[in-house]
Design a protein around this motif. Structure first.
Motif, PDB file in Angstrom:
ATOM      1  N   UNK A  98      12.709   3.115 -13.380  1.00 46.84           N
ATOM      2  CA  UNK A  98      12.610   4.067 -11.674  1.00 46.84           C
ATOM      3  C   UNK A  98      12.104   2.439 -11.242  1.00 46.84           C
ATOM      4  N   UNK A  99      12.117   1.803 -11.303  1.00 42.65           N
ATOM      5  CA  UNK A  99      12.262   0.599 -10.081  1.00 42.65           C
ATOM      6  C   UNK A  99      13.525  -0.729 -10.083  1.00 42.65           C
ATOM      7  N   UNK A 100      13.517  -0.794  -8.443  1.00 42.26           N
ATOM      8  CA  UNK A 100      14.642  -1.089  -8.263  1.00 42.26           C
ATOM      9  C   UNK A 100      14.733  -2.849  -8.067  1.00 42.26           C
ATOM     10  N   UNK A 101      15.178  -3.342  -8.547  1.00 35.14           N
ATOM     11  CA  UNK A 101      15.355  -4.591  -8.656  1.00 35.14           C
ATOM     12  C   UNK A 101      16.061  -5.136  -6.995  1.00 35.14           C
ATOM     13  N   UNK A 102      16.435  -4.548  -6.330  1.00 34.32           N
ATOM     14  CA  UNK A 102      16.729  -5.089  -5.165  1.00 34.32           C
ATOM     15  C   UNK A 102      16.051  -5.019  -4.279  1.00 34.32           C
ATOM     16  N   UNK A 103      15.131  -4.348  -4.750  1.00 39.57           N
ATOM     17  CA  UNK A 103      13.919  -4.020  -3.546  1.00 39.57           C
ATOM     18  C   UNK A 103      12.787  -5.249  -3.859  1.00 39.57           C
ATOM     19  N   UNK A 104      12.029  -5.940  -2.936  1.00 35.17           N
ATOM     20  CA  UNK A 104      11.338  -6.845  -3.205  1.00 35.17           C
ATOM     21  C   UNK A 104      10.139  -5.249  -2.377  1.00 35.17           C
ATOM     22  N   UNK A 105       9.124  -5.175  -3.513  1.00 35.83           N
ATOM     23  CA  UNK A 105       7.760  -4.001  -4.042  1.00 35.83           C
ATOM     24  C   UNK A 105       6.858  -5.392  -2.714  1.00 35.83           C
ATOM     25  N   UNK A 106       5.293  -4.556  -2.041  1.00 39.48           N
ATOM     26  CA  UNK A 106       4.355  -5.350  -1.667  1.00 39.48           C
ATOM     27  C   UNK A 106       3.411  -6.125  -2.855  1.00 39.48           C
ATOM     28  N   UNK A 107       3.628  -6.894  -2.304  1.00 33.44           N
ATOM     29  CA  UNK A 107       2.514  -7.350  -3.353  1.00 33.44           C
ATOM     30  C   UNK A 107       1.275  -6.799  -3.790  1.00 33.44           C
ATOM     31  N   UNK A 108       0.249  -5.703  -4.362  1.00 32.78           N
ATOM     32  CA  UNK A 108      -0.292  -5.280  -4.660  1.00 32.78           C
ATOM     33  C   UNK A 108      -0.465  -5.560  -5.696  1.00 32.78           C
TER      34      UNK A 108
END
Length: 145
Positions: free
Chosen positions: A96-106
């Motif tokens: 599911x991870x979209x490599x073009x998205x920057x996910x929050x650093x949590x």
């Protein structure tokens, strides 16, 4: 839930439906670093609690937590069940991870990236996720290993 369905995670739905599981956000801050939990309500029905700290997390991450918790069917998890659940969570993140998205650093993002890397690196004969769980002090106390 729609994302899980669209990604073909039919076994997650089968587990949830079979056990009539409810899912809700809940304040789990008093339990340490807990992302989600599988528990039972006062009537003995299964409930998945997603830590309310992640209420605004990307839907891909929430889907992974639901996938993990859907694997729990025992009242007290075993090493095998926790391994299966964590592998499911990691596999979902890898899918599911979209490599073009920057996910929050949590902490959740870091956990998902870490277990996904362990999952992808595991091969027949070496299960890095199970090794990580078995060596974790948290899981040693939770699972009695």
């Amino acid at each position: 839930m729609k994302l899980l369905e669209q990604s073909g995670e039919h076994d997650v739905f089968a587990n949830l439906k079979k056990n009539s599981v409810k899912i809700k956000f809940y304040n789990l801050s008093g339990y340490g670093t807990v992302y989600a939990a599988n528990t039972y309500d006062n009537y003995g029905r299964r409930v998945i609690l997603i830590n309310s700290a992640y209420k605004n997390a990307p839907i891909e991450q929430i889907a992974c937590l639901i996938a993990h918790e859907s694997c729990h069917v025992l009242r007290k998890a075993t090493l095998e069940e926790e391994t299966t659940a964590t592998q499911k969570e990691a596999a979902c993140w890898a899918k599911l991870k979209n490599n073009s998205v920057t996910y929050p650093e949590t902490k959740l993002t870091k956990r998902l990236d870490k277990i996904s890397n362990l999952y992808l690196a595991s091969q027949d004969g070496n299960n890095y996720i199970q090794d990580k769980i078995a060596s974790s002090s948290f899981y040693k106390s939770q699972l009695g290993i």
